[in-house]
Design an enzyme around this catalytic site. Structure first.
Site, PDB file in Angstrom:
ATOM      1  N   GLU A 133       9.077   1.871  11.005  1.00  0.00           N
ATOM      2  CA  GLU A 133      10.398   2.953  10.726  1.00  0.00           C
ATOM      3  C   GLU A 133       9.620   4.092  10.928  1.00  0.00           C
ATOM      4  O   GLU A 133       8.884   4.641   9.967  1.00  0.00           O
ATOM      5  CB  GLU A 133      11.010   2.435   9.323  1.00  0.00           C
ATOM      6  CG  GLU A 133      11.777   1.271   9.093  1.00  0.00           C
ATOM      7  CD  GLU A 133      12.894   1.181  10.033  1.00  0.00           C
ATOM      8  OE1 GLU A 133      13.396   2.200  10.520  1.00  0.00           O
ATOM      9  OE2 GLU A 133      13.648   0.048  10.277  1.00  0.00           O
ATOM     10  N   CYS A 185      13.897  10.804   6.352  1.00  0.00           N
ATOM     11  CA  CYS A 185      13.884  10.648   7.844  1.00  0.00           C
ATOM     12  C   CYS A 185      15.385  10.564   8.295  1.00  0.00           C
ATOM     13  O   CYS A 185      15.121  11.029   9.589  1.00  0.00           O
ATOM     14  CB  CYS A 185      13.377   9.222   8.055  1.00  0.00           C
ATOM     15  SG  CYS A 185      14.244   7.911   7.101  1.00  0.00           S
ATOM     16  N   GLU A 241      10.058  17.449  14.214  1.00  0.00           N
ATOM     17  CA  GLU A 241      10.298  17.017  13.254  1.00  0.00           C
ATOM     18  C   GLU A 241       9.933  17.862  11.893  1.00  0.00           C
ATOM     19  O   GLU A 241       8.685  17.738  11.766  1.00  0.00           O
ATOM     20  CB  GLU A 241      10.021  15.455  13.002  1.00  0.00           C
ATOM     21  CG  GLU A 241      10.833  15.012  11.508  1.00  0.00           C
ATOM     22  CD  GLU A 241      10.171  13.660  11.037  1.00  0.00           C
ATOM     23  OE1 GLU A 241       8.857  13.293  11.420  1.00  0.00           O
ATOM     24  OE2 GLU A 241      10.885  12.828  10.388  1.00  0.00           O
ATOM     25  N   LYS A 287       0.986  -1.116  -0.105  1.00  0.00           N
ATOM     26  CA  LYS A 287      -0.022  -0.001   0.063  1.00  0.00           C
ATOM     27  C   LYS A 287       1.038   1.218  -0.056  1.00  0.00           C
ATOM     28  O   LYS A 287       1.413   1.856   1.216  1.00  0.00           O
ATOM     29  CB  LYS A 287      -0.917   0.094   1.434  1.00  0.00           C
ATOM     30  CG  LYS A 287      -2.013   0.899   0.943  1.00  0.00           C
ATOM     31  CD  LYS A 287      -2.462   1.861   2.294  1.00  0.00           C
ATOM     32  CE  LYS A 287      -1.766   2.781   2.930  1.00  0.00           C
ATOM     33  NZ  LYS A 287      -1.559   4.019   2.047  1.00  0.00           N
TER      34      LYS A 287
HETATM   35  P1  NAD Z   1       2.223   8.909   7.612  1.00  0.00           P
HETATM   36  O1  NAD Z   1       2.374   8.415   8.898  1.00  0.00           O
HETATM   37  O2  NAD Z   1       1.304   9.959   7.365  1.00  0.00           O
HETATM   38  O3  NAD Z   1       1.897   7.936   6.360  1.00  0.00           O
HETATM   39  C1  NAD Z   1       2.691   6.545   5.945  1.00  0.00           C
HETATM   40  C2  NAD Z   1       1.868   5.589   5.449  1.00  0.00           C
HETATM   41  O4  NAD Z   1       1.014   5.168   6.303  1.00  0.00           O
HETATM   42  C3  NAD Z   1       0.939   6.022   3.996  1.00  0.00           C
HETATM   43  O5  NAD Z   1       1.106   5.030   3.358  1.00  0.00           O
HETATM   44  C4  NAD Z   1      -0.479   6.355   4.861  1.00  0.00           C
HETATM   45  O6  NAD Z   1      -1.702   6.381   3.854  1.00  0.00           O
HETATM   46  C5  NAD Z   1      -0.421   5.410   5.755  1.00  0.00           C
HETATM   47  N1  NAD Z   1      -1.464   5.342   6.792  1.00  0.00           N
HETATM   48  C6  NAD Z   1      -2.001   6.779   7.437  1.00  0.00           C
HETATM   49  N2  NAD Z   1      -2.760   6.606   8.565  1.00  0.00           N
HETATM   50  C7  NAD Z   1      -2.418   5.226   8.733  1.00  0.00           C
HETATM   51  C8  NAD Z   1      -3.145   4.204   9.766  1.00  0.00           C
HETATM   52  N3  NAD Z   1      -3.812   5.020  10.775  1.00  0.00           N
HETATM   53  N4  NAD Z   1      -2.980   2.994   9.794  1.00  0.00           N
HETATM   54  C9  NAD Z   1      -2.397   2.384   8.856  1.00  0.00           C
HETATM   55  N5  NAD Z   1      -1.537   3.014   7.930  1.00  0.00           N
HETATM   56  C10 NAD Z   1      -1.847   4.538   7.840  1.00  0.00           C
HETATM   57  O7  NAD Z   1       3.876   9.371   7.298  1.00  0.00           O
HETATM   58  P2  NAD Z   1       4.042  10.339   5.933  1.00  0.00           P
HETATM   59  O8  NAD Z   1       3.654  11.662   6.121  1.00  0.00           O
HETATM   60  O9  NAD Z   1       3.736   9.506   4.419  1.00  0.00           O
HETATM   61  O10 NAD Z   1       5.765  10.107   5.854  1.00  0.00           O
HETATM   62  C11 NAD Z   1       6.562  10.988   6.831  1.00  0.00           C
HETATM   63  C12 NAD Z   1       7.058  10.514   7.928  1.00  0.00           C
HETATM   64  O11 NAD Z   1       7.455   9.130   7.869  1.00  0.00           O
HETATM   65  C13 NAD Z   1       7.950  11.151   8.832  1.00  0.00           C
HETATM   66  O12 NAD Z   1       7.767  11.363  10.279  1.00  0.00           O
HETATM   67  C14 NAD Z   1       9.159  10.511   8.376  1.00  0.00           C
HETATM   68  O13 NAD Z   1      10.175  10.573   9.401  1.00  0.00           O
HETATM   69  C15 NAD Z   1       8.841   9.058   8.277  1.00  0.00           C
HETATM   70  N6  NAD Z   1       9.852   8.170   7.847  1.00  0.00           N
HETATM   71  C16 NAD Z   1      10.480   7.748   8.556  1.00  0.00           C
HETATM   72  C17 NAD Z   1      11.353   6.656   7.894  1.00  0.00           C
HETATM   73  C18 NAD Z   1      12.324   5.834   8.589  1.00  0.00           C
HETATM   74  O14 NAD Z   1      12.794   4.972   8.073  1.00  0.00           O
HETATM   75  N7  NAD Z   1      12.310   5.700   9.704  1.00  0.00           N
HETATM   76  C19 NAD Z   1      11.569   6.693   6.336  1.00  0.00           C
HETATM   77  C20 NAD Z   1      10.671   7.686   5.713  1.00  0.00           C
HETATM   78  C21 NAD Z   1       9.978   8.494   6.411  1.00  0.00           C
END
Ligand code: NAD
Length: 475
Positions: A244, A278, A376, A171
């Protein structure tokens, strides 16, 4: 303008058109980049069921055959790299050269991961019994991907999950589904039906997948807030989780560092991908001896870089990737302005742009409790913080609920190492930043995550341990 392409999901090796679609927006133009399917609960059930049917046959293949499938997947990605990279730029915003590198990274991860092994531990092997512990697949993995690297984040999950013998339901982020939908289409001709299914939709799809009783593991990358919801959702079926999550990575620059060199490395360590990484540097702790020089050099770089549409030649920094993230960054900029913090460069845009462009912004020595230091930012805004005593810098760097990455910069690698060992982060780099390898695990400490991705340890996260004991002699 031509009509935007309508993409199909991939379920059980077939194209599955959607009853309804939603528009994916190009952040550089605010135009529609494509139409993505809105997966229904019944279609998600079908995807999970297809994966469950396909998984036993996939797991029964010899490891050498799955390795070959991973390499064939890499080949089809390479053959279609230009198209995939263009889609990444259209939906995510990054410069085309960076998107091309991201897609190349996906095939690189597949090839390198294919060379890894699933070891067997012999616990006992004598006249009484033979006892071994081996690694078996979990079953069906739900892979939830964020929008900052639509292909890159997928590589950390796709390669090891498949090698270990799992089937998948992928997804992508609601904001960036197009490249993953196209990848699913390409894989229809490469992998057995049902092994990789790609579903897309709005914000309700992630929770449906997380709570689905047919899912054995959720491999999630995204924000810490969502990570908590994923863990809670997975608890119902005790599905395994790898999380992550977010970070607020400190970089500590010691007084003997080469200021000009470090300024340039940290500029790109903070502003690549418009700061939406990230593991990007998110707080710079600069010793007072080098603060002014590094700040001046970074201000000069910020003035020179080309910000614009990632499809345009020579663009180095694209737009912020979506309206939600843009509003988050604007909110932090307003907070900084309202508190009177010093903007060394950049700042709030004069007018609302068509594209979500922001110039790189450097904020000079805000207080430690400023939101731009504590939170962040995940955008092109960076606080520069002055320190006099390295003990103070270490304490400030560690005073965060996050613990994803960190870096230490010094002419003396041993001195830097001594600092690195005291930082609370899953990965600490010395004199570089954000170097990742398919052979090296990475993951977050504290609220930056649970588990790791990549390397042997990342591969094993897609397995269960099973012990088999064979009695050899009657008592
Ligand atoms: P997000 O948490 O909003 O969304 C991530 C994914 O989860 C998307 O596919 C989204 O559609 C889905 N999602 C949203 N709500 C959900 C729920 N309740 N249950 C299950 N899935 C759900 O994050 P984002 O805005 O897409 O990404 C940015 C964040 O990701 C930042 O905090 C960044 O630091 C983090 N990030 C971490 C890493 C790592 O390796 N640690 C890498 C990249 C990004």
């Amino acid at each position: 303008m031509s009509t935007p392409t309508v993409y199909a999901m991939t379920i059980d090796g077939e194209a599955v058109p959607a009853a309804s679609t939603y528009a994916v927006i190009d952040p550089a133009t605010s135009q529609v980049a494509g139409q993505a399917p809105d997966c229904t609960p019944a279609q998600l059930d079908a995807a999970v069921a297809a994966a469950r049917r396909a998984q036993p046959g996939w797991a029964a293949l010899p490891l050498a055959d799955r390795r070959q499938y991973l390499r064939a997947t890499a080949e089809v990605i390479d053959a279609n790299a230009a198209e995939l990279a263009r889609l990444v730029t259209l939906e995510q915003g990054k410069p085309l050269a960076a998107a091309t590198g991201e897609v190349a990274g996906l095939s690189h991860w597949l090839r390198e991961t294919a060379a890894l092994d699933l070891s067997v531990t012999v616990n006992q092997d004598d006249a009484d019994r033979r006892s071994i512990t081996r690694h078996i697949p979990l079953g069906v993995v739900g892979a939830i991907i964020p929008w900052n690297y639509p292909m890159g984040q997928l590589s950390f999950k796709l390669a090891p999950a498949l090698l270990a013998g799992n089937a998948m339901v992928v997804k992508p982020s609601t904001f960036t589904p197009l490249s993953a939908l196209r990848l699913g289409e390409l894989l229809r001709g490469v992998l057995p039906a049902g092994v990789v299914n790609v579903v897309t939709g709005g914000e309700e799809l992630g929770p449906w997948l997380t709570r689905h009783p047919g899912i054995d593991k959720i491999s999630f990358t995204g924000s810490t807030r969502t990570g908590r919801e994923v863990m809670a959702g997975a608890a119902a079926s005790l599905a395994r989780v790898t999380l992550e999550l977010g970070g607020n990575d400190p970089a500590i620059v010691l007084p003997d560092a080469d200021a000009d060199l470090v300024a340039e490395r940290l500029f790109w360590g903070a502003f690549s991908n418009a700061g939406q990484i990230c593991l990007a540097a998110k707080r710079l702790y600069l010793h007072a001896d080098v603060y002014d020089r590094i700040a001046a050099r970074m201000v000069a770089l910020a003035g020179q870089v080309t910000v614009g549409n990632g499809l345009d030649e020579g663009v180095q920094i694209g737009p912020v990737s979506n309206r939600r993230q843009y509003d988050t960054v604007i909110d932090l900029l307003r907070d900084a302005r309202d508190h009177g913090y010093e903007f060394l460069t950049g700042g709030l845009p004069d007018k609302e742009p068509d594209g979500l462009f922001l110039r790189p912004t450097l904020i000079g020595d805000p207080p430690e409790d400023a939101r731009i230091v504590r939170e962040e930012q995940f955008g092109p805004v960076l606080p520069l913080l002055r320190f006099h005593d390295v003990e103070d810098a270490i304490a400030r760097a560690n005073a965060s609920e996050y613990g994803l990455g960190a870096s230490v910069w010094s002419a003396d690698p041993d001195a830097a190492l001594a600092v690195a060992e005291r930082l609370q982060a899953g990965t600490v780099w010395v004199n570089e930043i954000m170097h990742l390898s398919p052979l090296v695990p990475f993951g977050g400490l504290k609220q930056s995550g649970v588990g790791v991705e990549s390397g042997q340890a990342g591969l094993l996260e897609f397995t269960e341990r099973q012990t088999i004991v064979v009695k050899r002699r009657d008592q």
